[in-house]
Design a protein around this motif. Structure first.
Motif, mmCIF file in Angstrom:
data_model
loop_
_atom_site.group_PDB
_atom_site.id
_atom_site.type_symbol
_atom_site.label_atom_id
_atom_site.label_comp_id
_atom_site.label_asym_id
_atom_site.label_seq_id
_atom_site.Cartn_x
_atom_site.Cartn_y
_atom_site.Cartn_z
ATOM 1 N N THR A 60 -25.027 13.874 8.455
ATOM 2 C CA THR A 60 -24.216 12.733 8.847
ATOM 3 C C THR A 60 -24.053 11.805 7.664
ATOM 4 O O THR A 60 -25.031 11.445 7.008
ATOM 5 C CB THR A 60 -24.878 11.986 10.023
ATOM 6 O OG1 THR A 60 -25.078 12.911 11.088
ATOM 7 C CG2 THR A 60 -24.009 10.850 10.502
ATOM 8 N N THR A 61 -22.811 11.457 7.375
ATOM 9 C CA THR A 61 -22.518 10.532 6.286
ATOM 10 C C THR A 61 -21.721 9.360 6.841
ATOM 11 O O THR A 61 -21.292 9.392 7.990
ATOM 12 C CB THR A 61 -21.679 11.218 5.190
ATOM 13 O OG1 THR A 61 -20.368 11.474 5.704
ATOM 14 C CG2 THR A 61 -22.314 12.508 4.717
ATOM 15 N N ARG A 62 -21.472 8.372 6.022
ATOM 16 C CA ARG A 62 -20.683 7.234 6.479
ATOM 17 C C ARG A 62 -19.240 7.645 6.737
ATOM 18 O O ARG A 62 -18.518 6.972 7.449
ATOM 19 C CB ARG A 62 -20.767 6.077 5.496
ATOM 20 C CG ARG A 62 -20.156 6.354 4.160
ATOM 21 C CD ARG A 62 -20.395 5.185 3.187
ATOM 22 N NE ARG A 62 -19.773 5.460 1.923
ATOM 23 C CZ ARG A 62 -18.580 5.003 1.568
ATOM 24 N NH1 ARG A 62 -17.895 4.247 2.375
ATOM 25 N NH2 ARG A 62 -18.084 5.307 0.394
ATOM 26 N N ASP A 63 -18.824 8.786 6.180
ATOM 27 C CA ASP A 63 -17.471 9.288 6.400
ATOM 28 C C ASP A 63 -17.395 10.272 7.569
ATOM 29 O O ASP A 63 -16.314 10.749 7.889
ATOM 30 C CB ASP A 63 -16.941 9.970 5.138
ATOM 31 C CG ASP A 63 -16.782 8.991 3.988
ATOM 32 O OD1 ASP A 63 -16.427 7.824 4.258
ATOM 33 O OD2 ASP A 63 -17.014 9.382 2.836
ATOM 34 N N GLY A 64 -18.548 10.593 8.158
ATOM 35 C CA GLY A 64 -18.552 11.520 9.288
ATOM 36 C C GLY A 64 -19.552 12.646 9.106
ATOM 37 O O GLY A 64 -20.449 12.579 8.278
ATOM 38 N N ILE A 65 -19.338 13.699 9.870
ATOM 39 C CA ILE A 65 -20.243 14.848 9.885
ATOM 40 C C ILE A 65 -19.826 15.849 8.813
ATOM 41 O O ILE A 65 -18.638 16.122 8.635
ATOM 42 C CB ILE A 65 -20.189 15.542 11.266
ATOM 43 C CG1 ILE A 65 -20.534 14.553 12.358
ATOM 44 C CG2 ILE A 65 -21.036 16.783 11.303
ATOM 45 C CD1 ILE A 65 -21.940 14.524 12.803
ATOM 46 N N VAL A 66 -20.821 16.431 8.131
ATOM 47 C CA VAL A 66 -20.586 17.510 7.177
ATOM 48 C C VAL A 66 -21.197 18.766 7.779
ATOM 49 O O VAL A 66 -22.387 18.789 8.102
ATOM 50 C CB VAL A 66 -21.213 17.193 5.801
ATOM 51 C CG1 VAL A 66 -21.058 18.376 4.858
ATOM 52 C CG2 VAL A 66 -20.584 15.938 5.212
#
Length: 126
Positions: A60-66
């Motif tokens: 999980t990143t600030r831009d969404g799921i990887v």
């Protein structure tokens, strides 16, 4: 007032630690894990074998799921046989930058079997 801030900080830190215990992975952890798992792959494995070895955890990143693999591409080779590349994040990205293909390692599958991984294997499939 200071006690409220301290309590809020402790709650935030414990919530972050708790989310990591529930299977959340950072991009750096995912990249390190994928890098070490590449050593378990071998030519001739099936796609199912690769997915089993490499796993399917997400970060999980600030831009969404990887996702893991990060992306999948298919193409028809010059010999008319379909090639599939599963791109796994194997190098961590710099803070505040998006994940790029240059941070991944492709695992190349042709005729249902792994023919190699890395850019050289990808080029041979074209």
């Amino acid at each position: 007032m200071r006690a409220v801030v301290i309590v809020a900080a402790v709650l935030f830190i414990s919530a972050c630690a708790h989310s990591n215990q529930q299977g959340q992975t950072s991009l750096a952890e995912m990249a390190a894990s994928n890098q070490s798992k590449l050593m378990q792959l071998s030519v001739g494995m099936t796609k199912s074998d690769v997915l089993s070895v490499m796993g399917s955890e997400t970060a999980t990143t600030r831009d969404g799921i990887v996702n893991n693999p990060w992306t999948v591409e298919t193409a028809m080779g010059n010999d008319g046989v379909q090639c599939e590349a599963l791109y796994y994040l194997t190098r961590k990205n710099q803070p505040f930058t998006p994940v790029r293909k240059s941070l991944t390692t492709p695992v190349v599958i042709k005729n249902g079997q792994v023919v190699g991984w890395g850019e050289a294997a990808l080029q041979r499939c074209k």
